[in-house]
Design an enzyme around this catalytic site. Structure first.
Site, PDB file in Angstrom:
ATOM      1  N   CYS A  27      -7.802  -7.027 -10.027  1.00 35.22           N
ATOM      2  CA  CYS A  27      -8.754  -8.053 -10.427  1.00 35.22           C
ATOM      3  C   CYS A  27      -8.079  -9.430 -10.364  1.00 35.22           C
ATOM      4  CB  CYS A  27      -9.317  -7.852 -11.819  1.00 35.22           C
ATOM      5  SG  CYS A  27     -10.019  -6.238 -12.097  1.00 35.22           S
ATOM      6  N   ARG A  74      -6.929  -8.547  -4.719  1.00 34.23           N
ATOM      7  CA  ARG A  74      -6.614  -7.893  -5.996  1.00 34.23           C
ATOM      8  C   ARG A  74      -7.777  -7.073  -6.543  1.00 34.23           C
ATOM      9  NH1 ARG A  74      -2.547  -9.262  -9.184  1.00 34.23           N
ATOM     10  NH2 ARG A  74      -0.874 -10.249  -8.040  1.00 34.23           N
ATOM     11  N   TRP A 115     -11.931  -5.068  -9.636  1.00 38.30           N
ATOM     12  CA  TRP A 115     -11.648  -3.705  -9.165  1.00 38.30           C
ATOM     13  C   TRP A 115     -12.039  -2.805 -10.333  1.00 38.30           C
ATOM     14  CZ3 TRP A 115      -8.620   0.511 -10.547  1.00 38.30           C
ATOM     15  CH2 TRP A 115      -8.408   1.474  -9.545  1.00 38.30           C
ATOM     16  N   ASN A 147      -8.561  -9.380 -17.008  1.00 40.51           N
ATOM     17  CA  ASN A 147      -7.826  -8.384 -16.217  1.00 40.51           C
ATOM     18  C   ASN A 147      -7.106  -7.476 -17.198  1.00 40.51           C
ATOM     19  OD1 ASN A 147      -8.557  -9.814 -13.978  1.00 40.51           O
ATOM     20  ND2 ASN A 147      -6.507 -10.550 -13.486  1.00 40.51           N
ATOM     21  N   GLY A 148      -6.967  -6.208 -16.857  1.00 38.00           N
ATOM     22  CA  GLY A 148      -6.272  -5.273 -17.746  1.00 38.00           C
ATOM     23  C   GLY A 148      -7.254  -4.270 -18.313  1.00 38.00           C
ATOM     24  N   GLU A 180       5.810   7.514   4.486  1.00 46.52           N
ATOM     25  CA  GLU A 180       5.331   6.128   4.521  1.00 46.52           C
ATOM     26  C   GLU A 180       4.352   5.936   5.691  1.00 46.52           C
ATOM     27  OE1 GLU A 180       4.856   3.583   3.005  1.00 46.52           O
ATOM     28  OE2 GLU A 180       4.687   1.990   4.467  1.00 46.52           O
ATOM     29  N   LYS A 235       0.491   4.732   5.180  1.00 48.69           N
ATOM     30  CA  LYS A 235      -0.067   3.527   5.795  1.00 48.69           C
ATOM     31  C   LYS A 235      -1.309   3.891   6.597  1.00 48.69           C
ATOM     32  CE  LYS A 235       1.536   0.856   4.523  1.00 48.69           C
ATOM     33  NZ  LYS A 235       2.573   0.409   3.639  1.00 48.69           N
ATOM     34  N   GLU A 248      -4.250   4.801   4.223  1.00 47.88           N
ATOM     35  CA  GLU A 248      -4.714   3.654   3.446  1.00 47.88           C
ATOM     36  C   GLU A 248      -5.746   2.818   4.190  1.00 47.88           C
ATOM     37  OE1 GLU A 248      -1.035   1.567   2.468  1.00 47.88           O
ATOM     38  OE2 GLU A 248      -1.910   1.001   0.557  1.00 47.88           O
ATOM     39  N   HIS A 307       6.450  27.093   8.083  1.00 51.50           N
ATOM     40  CA  HIS A 307       6.240  27.828   6.830  1.00 51.50           C
ATOM     41  C   HIS A 307       4.806  27.679   6.314  1.00 51.50           C
ATOM     42  CE1 HIS A 307      10.421  28.950   6.570  1.00 51.50           C
ATOM     43  NE2 HIS A 307      10.783  27.680   6.749  1.00 51.50           N
ATOM     44  N   LYS A 325      -4.496  -4.691  -4.211  1.00 48.51           N
ATOM     45  CA  LYS A 325      -3.078  -5.043  -4.270  1.00 48.51           C
ATOM     46  C   LYS A 325      -2.673  -5.058  -5.738  1.00 48.51           C
ATOM     47  CE  LYS A 325       0.372  -6.702  -1.655  1.00 48.51           C
ATOM     48  NZ  LYS A 325       0.946  -5.769  -0.670  1.00 48.51           N
TER      49      LYS A 325
HETATM   50  C1  AGP Z   1       1.451   0.138  -0.023  1.00 47.47           C
HETATM   51  O1  AGP Z   1       0.938  -0.007   1.252  1.00 47.47           O
HETATM   52  C2  AGP Z   1       0.458   0.487  -1.035  1.00 47.47           C
HETATM   53  N1  AGP Z   1      -0.615  -0.455  -1.088  1.00 47.47           N
HETATM   54  C3  AGP Z   1       0.930   0.926  -2.404  1.00 47.47           C
HETATM   55  O2  AGP Z   1       1.340   2.254  -2.287  1.00 47.47           O
HETATM   56  C4  AGP Z   1       2.065   0.113  -3.067  1.00 47.47           C
HETATM   57  O3  AGP Z   1       3.247   0.236  -2.343  1.00 47.47           O
HETATM   58  C5  AGP Z   1       2.242   0.602  -4.509  1.00 47.47           C
HETATM   59  O4  AGP Z   1       1.056   0.445  -5.222  1.00 47.47           O
HETATM   60  C6  AGP Z   1       3.375  -0.092  -5.221  1.00 47.47           C
HETATM   61  O5  AGP Z   1       3.158  -1.468  -5.320  1.00 47.47           O
HETATM   62  P1  AGP Z   1       4.313  -2.440  -5.758  1.00 47.47           P
HETATM   63  O6  AGP Z   1       5.351  -2.411  -4.687  1.00 47.47           O
HETATM   64  O7  AGP Z   1       3.664  -3.784  -5.910  1.00 47.47           O
HETATM   65  O8  AGP Z   1       4.860  -1.925  -7.056  1.00 47.47           O
END
Ligand code: AGP
Length: 607
Positions: free
Chosen positions: A2, A27, A73, A99-100, A481, A485, A488, A504, A602
Site C-alpha cells: 500500500c 506497492r 493491496w 498502511n499495515g 530464482e 521470476k 511472478e 525420483h 513490492k
Molecule cells: C522478487 O522478485 C519478489 N517480488 C519477492 O520474492 C521479493 O524478493 C521478496 O518479497 C523479498 O523482498 P525484499 O527483498 O524487499 O525483502
C-alpha cells in the site's frame, strides 16, 4: 504494501496526491482513493482499480489545498470501492489512510457496532476513523493518540479532520512514513518515491512517532504522551530521475539493463586486489570477530531467500564455514536455537519485509548477532541489524526484483571473500575471485546485449502451461530464482528441481508440452547434467539449456543460451541474468502488466 501520499500547501492537493500515488502504485494496486479538505469540509473519492482510473472519475471541482491519498493491496476484505481508502467516520469529518494491519480490528469493530456505529467497509483501517472521531480530546493530536492507544498492530497513518483544517497528523509504527519540506507546502508519504520530484528535504519518522504537518512546517512527538521528539529535516542525496522509467517500456526492463552499472556500485571501494580480499567496514567486525564465526545463517524471503542460498553456497565454499539459508517467514515460528558463534545475515531489497524484520528481531531478542544485506538505506531492517552491507542498487520499483538481487549475490561474494581470507582461503584464490568479481559487470552487460536473441525462446516458453527449471548444487538456487521470476510475471506454473532429483518423481511429468530450462555450467557436474538432459530429450521434453560455449551438448535437441565464463563460484549470477530476460519477454508476449503482476506488491509489509 500500500502507498500513502499527503499534501498541504498552496496548490490544489488532489493532482499532487494523484501524481504521488502513481509513483507508489507498485506497492499495491487493487484500489485507490483521495480525500481533500476544502472550504466545504472533507470529500472522498475512492474506487477499486488503478490510480489512472481514479483520476478519470475525480470531479472537476475538487478544490482544497490539503489532501491525503492511498493505493491499496487488499488484506481485510476484497478490492471494492467500499474497502478502498481513505476511510471516513459516519459524520464525514474525519478521513484516514493507513498502511499495515490493525491486529485487534475484529474486537474493535464489534465494540463500535455495539456502540451503534455503522461500519461501511470490511477493513481493519476503518476503526481508526471512528476512534479518532469519538475521542473527546480537544486537539487532533490528542484524538489520534487516543485512537492509537486502542489499537494493536502496525501502521503508517495519515489523518484529516474537518475541525482542524490547517493540518495533517501522521503516525508510524512498523510502516514507513516520511515528511517532505517544501516552500510553504509540505508533503507526507510512505515512500520517498512519491515526493522526490518536489523535495529532497525530508524527515523519516521512527516507530512510536507522530507528526503534525502544516503548510508552514512540522513538529514531531511521541504517540504515548505527545512529548516532543524534536526531529528536524535533512537534505537527502537523491537523484530524482532514478525513480523514473525513462524511455524504457517498464521499470523491470530499465532495472535489468542497469545491472552492469549497479553491480559496479556494490563492489566499489570494497575489493582489495593486493591482499585478494574484500573490506566491509559496515559489518563492524574485525578479523578476530570474523574468525570467531562458526556458522552462517541467512534469512530472507522469496527471491532474497533464493539468493541467500546462493550466498550460503559461496560462504561454505570459500570460507569453509557451514552456511545455509532459511525462509525468514518460517524462522521465528519454529522457536529457533540462536547460537552465539553463528553470524545471522538478513537479506532484503526493501528493508521492510515484515517476515525478515521479525526474524531479525527473533535473533536479537535471543542475543544473536545479525547483520544486514539491504538496499534501502535507513530502512527498518537496516536499522534493526548490528551492522551490514548496503547494496547500492538504487531505487527498485518493479515488483520482480532484478538488479537488487544481483547486488545481493555480489554482497554475499564480498562477505564470503572476507570470511574466507581471515581463514584458510589462499591469497591466490582470493586474487582469482577479486579478478572474477571485477570482470562480472562487463559480462552481465554482454549477456544483456544478447537480449534480442532470447525473445523467440521466451515466447515459446510462454506458450507452455507448466515448466521446470533445473540445476545442481550452485545451480539449484539459480533454478529456484528463475522459476520464481517466471511465475511472478508470466503466471505460468514453473517448478524448480535439483537436476539429480528429476528421476525420483517429476520425470513422470515430462512430455512434449512441458519444457525444461536447465542450468548446465562447465564445472565438475557437467557430464552428470548432460545425462539428465538425455533423459528429458528421450521423452521429447523441450529443452532450453543455459550453459557455457565449451559445453558440448552432442545430439541433444536443445535451444542453448551461452553465458560468459568466470570463476565457477561466481557462475550463479551469470546464469541468472538470461532467466530474468526469459521471464520478462514471456510476460511481455502474454501481454501482462510486468511491473505490477496480479495479486503481488513490492515490499511485503504484512505477515
Ligand atoms: C522478487 O522478485 C519478489 N517480488 C519477492 O520474492 C521479493 O524478493 C521478496 O518479497 C523479498 O523482498 P525484499 O527483498 O524487499 O525483502
Amino acid at each position: 504494501m500500500c502507498g500513502i501520499v499527503g499534501y498541504i500547501g498552496r496548490q490544489d492537493a488532489a493532482p499532487v496526491v494523484l501524481e504521488g500515488l502513481t509513483r507508489l502504485e507498485h506497492r499495491g494496486y487493487d484500489s485507490a482513493g483521495v480525500a481533500v479538505l476544502g472550504s466545504r469540509g472533507i470529500r472522498v473519492v475512492k474506487q477499486a482499480g488503478r490510480v489512472r482510473e481514479l483520476s478519470d472519475v475525480l470531479p472537476k471541482r475538487f478544490a482544497g489545498t490539503t489532501g491525503i491519498g492511498h493505493t491499496r493491496w487488499a488484506t481485510h476484505g476484497p478490492a471494492t470501492d467500499a474497502n478502498a481508502h481513505p476511510h471516513a467516520d459516519e459524520s464525514g469529518r474525519v478521513a484516514v489512510v493507513h498502511n499495515g494491519i490493525i491486529d485487534n480490528s475484529a474486537a474493535l469493530r464489534a465494540e463500535l457496532t455495539d456502540a451503534g456505529v455503522t461500519l461501511a467497509s470490511d477493513t481493519d483501517t476503518e476503526v481508526l476513523a471512528h476512534l479518532v472521531a469519538r475521542s473527546d480530546a480537544d486537539t487532533l493530536e490528542g484524538k489520534v493518540r487516543d485512537a492509537l492507544r486502542a489499537v494493536v498492530g502496525t501502521y503508517g497513518l495519515a489523518v484529516l479532520h474537518a475541525d482542524f483544517p490547517d493540518r495533517i497528523v501522521v503516525a508510524r509504527n512498523g510502516s514507513p512514513l516520511v515528511v517532505g519540506v517544501g516552500d510553504k507546502e509540505m508533503y507526507v508519504a510512505s515512500d520517498l518515491a512519491a515526493i522526490v520530484r518536489h523535495t529532497t528535504t525530508v524527515a523519516m519518522l521512527d516507530d512510536g512517532e507522530m507528526a503534525t504537518v502544516t503548510a508552514a512546517g512540522f513538529t514531531t512527538m511521541r504517540h504515548t504522551d505527545l512529548s516532543s521528539t524534536g526531529k528536524t529535516a535533512t537534505e537527502m542525496d537523491i537523484d530524482a530521475s532514478a525513480y523514473d522509467a525513462g524511455d524504457h517500456e517498464s521499470y523491470m526492463h530499465k532495472e535489468m539493463l542497469e545491472q552492469p552499472v549497479t553491480a559496479q556500485a556494490v563492489l566499489r571501494g570494497r575489493l582489495d586486489e593486493r591482499f585478494g580480499t574484500a573490506h566491509l567496514g559496515g559489518l563492524d567486525m574485525d578479523a578476530r570477530d570474523l574468525r570467531a564465526v562458526r556458522r552462517v545463517k541467512i534469512l530472507g524471503c522469496g527471491s532474497a531467500y533464493y539468493v541467500g542460498q546462493m550466498g550460503a553456497a559461496l560462504i561454505e565454499e570459500l570460507a569453509r564455514i557451514p552456511a545455509d539459508a532459511e525462509a525468514a517467514s518460517e524462522f521465528r515460528y519454529r522457536d529457533p536455537v540462536i547460537e552465539p558463534d553463528t553470524l545471522y545475515v538478513a537479506v532484503s531489497q526493501s528493508g521492510e519485509t515484515i517476515d525478515t524484520l521479525l526474524a531479525v528481531q527473533e535473533v536479537r531478542r535471543k542475543g544473536g548477532r545479525c547483520v544486514g544485506l539491504v538496499n534501502v538505506v535507513g530502512s527498518a531492517i537496516a536499522r534493526e541489524c548490528d551492522g551490514g552491507i548496503y547494496l547500492h542498487a538504487g531505487p527498485e520499483v518493479a515488483v520482480a526484483s532484478t538488479k537488487a538481487l544481483t547486488n545481493m549475490f555480489l554482497g554475499f561474494a564480498l562477505l564470503a571473500l572476507q570470511l574466507g581470507r581471515v581463514r584458510d582461503l589462499s591469497i591466490a584464490d582470493g586474487k582469482r575471485l577479486v579478478a572474477g568479481l571485477e570482470k562480472l559487470p562487463g559480462q552481465i552487460e554482454e549477456i544483456l546485449a544478447g537480449e534480442d536473441d532470447l525473445v523467440a525462446v521466451a515466447k515459446s516458453l510462454a506458450e507452455a502451461r507448466s515448466l521446470f527449471f533445473i540445476g545442481r548444487v550452485r545451480g539449484f538456487p539459480v533454478a529456484r530464482e528463475g522459476a520464481q521470476k517466471f511465475k511472478e510475471i508470466s503466471y505460468r506454473h514453473a517448478e524448480a528441481y535439483q537436476t539429480s532429483e528429476l528421476k525420483h518423481g517429476p520425470l513422470a511429468l515430462i512430455d512434449p508440452e512441458v519444457p525444461t530450462v536447465a542450468l548446465v555450467p562447465r564445472d565438475e557436474l557437467t557430464e552428470r547434467n548432460i545425462g539428465a538432459l538425455h533423459e528429458i530429450d528421450a521423452r521429447q521434453g523441450p529443452l532450453v539449456v543455459i550453459t557455457h560455449a565449451e559445453v558440448d551438448l552432442g545430439e541433444i535437441g536443445a535451444r542453448r543460451i551461452d553465458v560468459p565464463r568466470n570463476e565457477p563460484e561466481l557462475d550463479p549470477i551469470l546464469l541468472t541474468i538470461p532467466l530474468q530476460l526469459l521471464a520478462y519477454h514471456a510476460a511481455q508476449h502474454l501481454g501482462h502488466d510486468i511491473d505490477k503482476p496480479r495479486n503481488l506488491a513490492k515490499s511485503v509489509t504484512v505477515e
